[in-house]
Design an enzyme around this catalytic site. Sequence first.
Site, PDB file in Angstrom:
ATOM      1  N   GLY A  13       0.842  -1.194   0.000  1.00 32.55           N
ATOM      2  CA  GLY A  13       0.000   0.000   0.000  1.00 32.55           C
ATOM      3  C   GLY A  13       0.878   1.244   0.000  1.00 32.55           C
ATOM      4  O   GLY A  13       2.071   1.186  -0.337  1.00 32.55           O
ATOM      5  N   LYS A  34       0.485 -10.031  -0.208  1.00 36.42           N
ATOM      6  CA  LYS A  34      -0.233 -11.304  -0.075  1.00 36.42           C
ATOM      7  C   LYS A  34      -1.255 -11.509  -1.186  1.00 36.42           C
ATOM      8  O   LYS A  34      -1.760 -12.610  -1.375  1.00 36.42           O
ATOM      9  CB  LYS A  34      -0.871 -11.421   1.310  1.00 36.42           C
ATOM     10  CG  LYS A  34      -2.118 -10.642   1.549  1.00 36.42           C
ATOM     11  CD  LYS A  34      -2.381 -10.603   3.050  1.00 36.42           C
ATOM     12  CE  LYS A  34      -3.731 -11.089   3.441  1.00 36.42           C
ATOM     13  NZ  LYS A  34      -4.033 -10.903   4.866  1.00 36.42           N
ATOM     14  N   ASN A  41      -5.760  -1.554   1.261  1.00 43.73           N
ATOM     15  CA  ASN A  41      -6.709  -0.545   1.755  1.00 43.73           C
ATOM     16  C   ASN A  41      -6.485   0.765   1.005  1.00 43.73           C
ATOM     17  O   ASN A  41      -7.424   1.508   0.741  1.00 43.73           O
ATOM     18  CB  ASN A  41      -6.487  -0.298   3.260  1.00 43.73           C
ATOM     19  CG  ASN A  41      -7.304  -1.256   4.114  1.00 43.73           C
ATOM     20  OD1 ASN A  41      -7.826  -2.248   3.622  1.00 43.73           O
ATOM     21  ND2 ASN A  41      -7.402  -0.961   5.381  1.00 43.73           N
ATOM     22  N   TYR A  44      -8.619   1.665  -1.921  1.00 39.45           N
ATOM     23  CA  TYR A  44     -10.046   1.910  -1.694  1.00 39.45           C
ATOM     24  C   TYR A  44     -10.310   3.299  -1.088  1.00 39.45           C
ATOM     25  O   TYR A  44     -11.462   3.688  -0.925  1.00 39.45           O
ATOM     26  CB  TYR A  44     -10.628   0.842  -0.759  1.00 39.45           C
ATOM     27  CG  TYR A  44     -10.738  -0.513  -1.423  1.00 39.45           C
ATOM     28  CD1 TYR A  44     -11.921  -0.900  -2.047  1.00 39.45           C
ATOM     29  CD2 TYR A  44      -9.662  -1.381  -1.452  1.00 39.45           C
ATOM     30  CE1 TYR A  44     -12.017  -2.137  -2.671  1.00 39.45           C
ATOM     31  CE2 TYR A  44      -9.748  -2.611  -2.080  1.00 39.45           C
ATOM     32  CZ  TYR A  44     -10.927  -2.986  -2.685  1.00 39.45           C
ATOM     33  OH  TYR A  44     -11.016  -4.202  -3.308  1.00 39.45           O
ATOM     34  N   ALA A  45      -9.225   4.001  -0.707  1.00 38.91           N
ATOM     35  CA  ALA A  45      -9.427   5.308  -0.056  1.00 38.91           C
ATOM     36  C   ALA A  45     -10.171   6.240  -0.998  1.00 38.91           C
ATOM     37  O   ALA A  45      -9.848   6.330  -2.180  1.00 38.91           O
ATOM     38  CB  ALA A  45      -8.087   5.910   0.348  1.00 38.91           C
ATOM     39  N   GLY A  47     -11.912   9.674   0.177  1.00 33.82           N
ATOM     40  CA  GLY A  47     -11.919  11.110   0.491  1.00 33.82           C
ATOM     41  C   GLY A  47     -10.649  11.818   0.094  1.00 33.82           C
ATOM     42  O   GLY A  47     -10.681  12.800  -0.648  1.00 33.82           O
ATOM     43  N   GLU A 113     -13.723  17.529   5.426  1.00 38.76           N
ATOM     44  CA  GLU A 113     -14.362  16.330   5.994  1.00 38.76           C
ATOM     45  C   GLU A 113     -14.605  16.546   7.482  1.00 38.76           C
ATOM     46  O   GLU A 113     -14.140  17.531   8.053  1.00 38.76           O
ATOM     47  CB  GLU A 113     -13.475  15.103   5.751  1.00 38.76           C
ATOM     48  CG  GLU A 113     -13.449  14.681   4.287  1.00 38.76           C
ATOM     49  CD  GLU A 113     -12.542  13.498   4.022  1.00 38.76           C
ATOM     50  OE1 GLU A 113     -11.813  13.061   4.930  1.00 38.76           O
ATOM     51  OE2 GLU A 113     -12.569  13.006   2.888  1.00 38.76           O
ATOM     52  N   ASP A 220      -2.285  -9.061   9.982  1.00 37.70           N
ATOM     53  CA  ASP A 220      -1.137  -9.983   9.946  1.00 37.70           C
ATOM     54  C   ASP A 220       0.133  -9.394  10.570  1.00 37.70           C
ATOM     55  O   ASP A 220       0.814 -10.049  11.359  1.00 37.70           O
ATOM     56  CB  ASP A 220      -0.816 -10.392   8.497  1.00 37.70           C
ATOM     57  CG  ASP A 220      -1.932 -11.182   7.848  1.00 37.70           C
ATOM     58  OD1 ASP A 220      -2.853 -11.621   8.565  1.00 37.70           O
ATOM     59  OD2 ASP A 220      -1.886 -11.382   6.618  1.00 37.70           O
ATOM     60  N   HIS A 241     -16.562   3.605  10.430  1.00 33.55           N
ATOM     61  CA  HIS A 241     -16.959   4.696   9.533  1.00 33.55           C
ATOM     62  C   HIS A 241     -18.476   4.793   9.597  1.00 33.55           C
ATOM     63  O   HIS A 241     -19.171   3.783   9.478  1.00 33.55           O
ATOM     64  CB  HIS A 241     -16.498   4.427   8.097  1.00 33.55           C
ATOM     65  CG  HIS A 241     -16.521   5.659   7.246  1.00 33.55           C
ATOM     66  ND1 HIS A 241     -17.686   6.264   6.857  1.00 33.55           N
ATOM     67  CD2 HIS A 241     -15.522   6.415   6.736  1.00 33.55           C
ATOM     68  CE1 HIS A 241     -17.397   7.337   6.127  1.00 33.55           C
ATOM     69  NE2 HIS A 241     -16.090   7.449   6.040  1.00 33.55           N
ATOM     70  N   ARG A 288     -15.987  11.329  13.513  1.00 26.37           N
ATOM     71  CA  ARG A 288     -16.585  10.024  13.232  1.00 26.37           C
ATOM     72  C   ARG A 288     -17.118   9.252  14.415  1.00 26.37           C
ATOM     73  O   ARG A 288     -18.131   8.575  14.317  1.00 26.37           O
ATOM     74  CB  ARG A 288     -15.506   9.143  12.612  1.00 26.37           C
ATOM     75  CG  ARG A 288     -15.497   9.350  11.185  1.00 26.37           C
ATOM     76  CD  ARG A 288     -14.529   8.467  10.551  1.00 26.37           C
ATOM     77  NE  ARG A 288     -14.245   9.150   9.309  1.00 26.37           N
ATOM     78  CZ  ARG A 288     -13.277   8.864   8.518  1.00 26.37           C
ATOM     79  NH1 ARG A 288     -12.469   7.897   8.830  1.00 26.37           N
ATOM     80  NH2 ARG A 288     -13.116   9.517   7.416  1.00 26.37           N
ATOM     81  N   HIS A 349     -13.656   0.271  10.096  1.00 30.19           N
ATOM     82  CA  HIS A 349     -12.993   0.997   9.008  1.00 30.19           C
ATOM     83  C   HIS A 349     -11.499   1.137   9.203  1.00 30.19           C
ATOM     84  O   HIS A 349     -10.720   0.955   8.270  1.00 30.19           O
ATOM     85  CB  HIS A 349     -13.654   2.378   8.924  1.00 30.19           C
ATOM     86  CG  HIS A 349     -13.118   3.270   7.862  1.00 30.19           C
ATOM     87  ND1 HIS A 349     -13.209   2.950   6.527  1.00 30.19           N
ATOM     88  CD2 HIS A 349     -12.506   4.490   7.921  1.00 30.19           C
ATOM     89  CE1 HIS A 349     -12.680   3.929   5.807  1.00 30.19           C
ATOM     90  NE2 HIS A 349     -12.232   4.860   6.629  1.00 30.19           N
ATOM     91  N   ARG A 384      -9.101   8.879  15.041  1.00 26.50           N
ATOM     92  CA  ARG A 384      -8.390   9.491  13.908  1.00 26.50           C
ATOM     93  C   ARG A 384      -9.249  10.539  13.208  1.00 26.50           C
ATOM     94  O   ARG A 384     -10.424  10.315  12.923  1.00 26.50           O
ATOM     95  CB  ARG A 384      -8.004   8.415  12.900  1.00 26.50           C
ATOM     96  CG  ARG A 384      -7.401   8.960  11.631  1.00 26.50           C
ATOM     97  CD  ARG A 384      -7.087   7.850  10.676  1.00 26.50           C
ATOM     98  NE  ARG A 384      -8.277   7.204  10.200  1.00 26.50           N
ATOM     99  CZ  ARG A 384      -8.764   7.353   8.960  1.00 26.50           C
ATOM    100  NH1 ARG A 384      -8.179   8.146   8.099  1.00 26.50           N
ATOM    101  NH2 ARG A 384      -9.847   6.697   8.599  1.00 26.50           N
ATOM    102  N   SER A 389      -4.853   9.415   7.706  1.00 31.34           N
ATOM    103  CA  SER A 389      -4.123   8.147   7.770  1.00 31.34           C
ATOM    104  C   SER A 389      -3.217   7.941   6.561  1.00 31.34           C
ATOM    105  O   SER A 389      -2.108   7.426   6.696  1.00 31.34           O
ATOM    106  CB  SER A 389      -5.081   6.980   7.966  1.00 31.34           C
ATOM    107  OG  SER A 389      -5.467   6.458   6.758  1.00 31.34           O
TER     108      SER A 389
END
Length: 521
Positions: A13, A34, A41, A44-45, A47, A113, A220, A241, A288, A349, A384, A389
Site C-alpha cells: 500500500g 499477499k 486498503n 479503496y481510499a 476522500g 471532511e 497480519d 466509519h 466520526r 474501518h 483518527r 491516515s
Amino acid sequence: MKKNCDFLVIGSGIAGLSYAIKVSEFGKVIILSKSSLNETNTQYAQGGIAAVTEKYDSYEKHIEDTLKAGAGLCNKEVVEIVVKEGRERIKELINWGAEFDKSSSNNFDLAKEGGHSENRIFHHKDNTGFEIQRALIKTVKNNKNIEIYEYHYALELITQHHLNQVITRKSGNVECYGAYALNLKNNHITTFISKITFIATGGIGNVYQTSTNPTIATGDGIAMTYRAKGETENMEFVQFHPTSLFNPGERPSFLITEALRGDGAILKTQQGKTFMKKYDERGSLAPRDIVARAIDNEMKISGSDFVYLDATQIPEKRLTEHFPNILQKCKSLGIDITKNFIPVVPAAHYLCGGIKVNLKAETSIKYLYAAGEATSTGLHGANRLASNSLLEAIVFSHFAFENSTNKLKNISHKEGIPEWNDEGTSLSEEMILITQANKELQQIMSSYVGIVRSNLRLKRAFDRLNIIYTETEDLFKKSVVTKEICELRNSINTAYLIIKMAKDRKESIGLHFTIDYPPKD
Ligand code: FAD
Ligand code: SIN
C-alpha cells in the site's frame, strides 16, 4: 529456498511502496504482497489526504483539529511534526505521478471532511486511493532495484527464536532478520533474509462482520510482531466509519465518503428526520466516533437496520463530477442519489492503534521498522481525524527511510537461519473448521466489541475468543500452513489485543465507549 535483500518490505500500500521507492537508492529491495500489488486498503481510499498548503489554513488549525478528534490522547509532538511534513510528502506523491483534482482557477480543489475546520483534503474525484496506488505501482515497476513478489504471504518474522535462542517479551532484545513467506501459487515457503524489515501490512477490518476494508486486512503484521514479542498499543481504538452503503452480504462494504457530507449531504432517520444536531452542534460533520455512535443509537431506538444520507440538495453536476463512483455504485443498486436517499450503516474501518513505533518508525524489535495502518504512532490518539491516515503512512515511511538507510552499513545478514520447519504437519481436510471459526470470531467482535461496549460484553468476548484460540492453535500445530489458517490465527491474535486493551481501559474516551464508564463530559 533462501533469498537475501537489504530491505524486505511487507505490504504494497502507500506505506510499503513509498518506502520501497525511497530506500531502493540504497540497496536491494524485496516487496511481498499477499495478493496482487494493488489489492490494498490504500486503493479503496476515497476522500483523500489532508495537508496544510493554503493561506487561509494554518498548521495550528490542522494540529488543533487532530488533537480535538484524538480526545486528548494524541502525542502532541507527533501531531505537530506530521502536520508540518504534509506539504513535502504531497509534493512527492505528485512527482511520482499522482494527480489531485484542481478547480477552474488551477488551484487544488481541497475538500472538507468531518472534524476539519478548513478545506485541506487533496483528492482525486472520489477515488483518491486508487490514483495514489496507480502512481506508486507505476514508479515501483520501473525500478530495477525492487523485486516484487505478489501472492507471497508473510508467515512469521524471523528472530532469535528461530535460532533456538530464548527471547522474552520483557527482555527487549529481540532482533528481526527477515520473514518466512508462503508462495500462494505453488505453496513453497521462501526464507527472505534482510538487513532491515519494514512492516506495512495495513489494517484489521476483517476481524469484524461488516467492514469497509478489503479481505486482505486481517492484522497480519500486528499479530506477527506481537508473536515476535514486539510492543503494540492503543488497539482498543477501532474506528467505525459512519456511512458505509447498506447492502447486506456485500464484502467489503462500499464506503460513502465523508466528503459527501463535507459537500452538504445530511443524515436522516428512516422517517426523513435529521438527528445529528441532538448529538453535536457540528451536525452530520461531527467527528466520526460521535456520528457513528449517534447512528448506532438511532438504529437501536427505532429498531432499524440503517439510516439515510440525503445528498439530493447537492447539485447534480457536482455529484457527477466529484462523486462519480458513488453515483455509479448506487445506480447499480437502483438508487439515484440525485433524487433518492442513500441507506447507510456504520462499518469497521480503521485501527488507530497497532505496532508501537517512535518518530524514527522503529518498532521495539531491532532492525524492524513499520508504518501505515499497522502502527500506532501517537498521531491519532483515541480517534483518527478523517484523511489523516494516508498522511501518517507516507510521513512515517519517510521517517523509516531516513533512519533505516543510515543504519544499513552497520548491519549484515544473519547467518545460520533455518528454513521453515513443518515437521509433523499434514494438509488439513477440515477447511470448515477454519471458515466457521472465522465467522464466530467476526460475530463475537461485532456483537461485543463494537461501537458500544461494556465490561460484561468484553468478558464474554474474551471467554468465547479463548475457546476459538485454543482450538485454532491446536489445528495450526498439526496442519501444513495455509493462508486461511494463518489469517485466522492472526485475526484471533488481533482480536485478543483489541479486547485486552479495551478491558484495561476503564473509561469512555474517543472510539472506546463503554456503558460502565460513561463519558465525563
Ligand atoms: P494497505 O494499503 O492496507 O496495504 C497493506 C498491504 O499489506 C497490502 O499490500 C497487503 O497485501 C499486504 N499484506 C498484509 N498482510 C500481509 C502478509 N501477511 N504478507 C504479505 N503481505 C501482506 N485514509 C485516508 O487518509 N483518507 C481516505 O480518504 C481514506 N479512505 C478510506 C476508504 C476506505 C474504503 C478504506 C478501507 C480506508 C480508507 N482510508 C483512508 C484508510 C487508508 O486507506 C488506510 O489506512 C491506508 O491506505 C493504509 O495503508 P497501508 O500502506 O498501511 O496499508
Ligand atoms: C472517507 O472518504 O470518508 C474516508 C476518509 C478516511 O477514512 O480518512
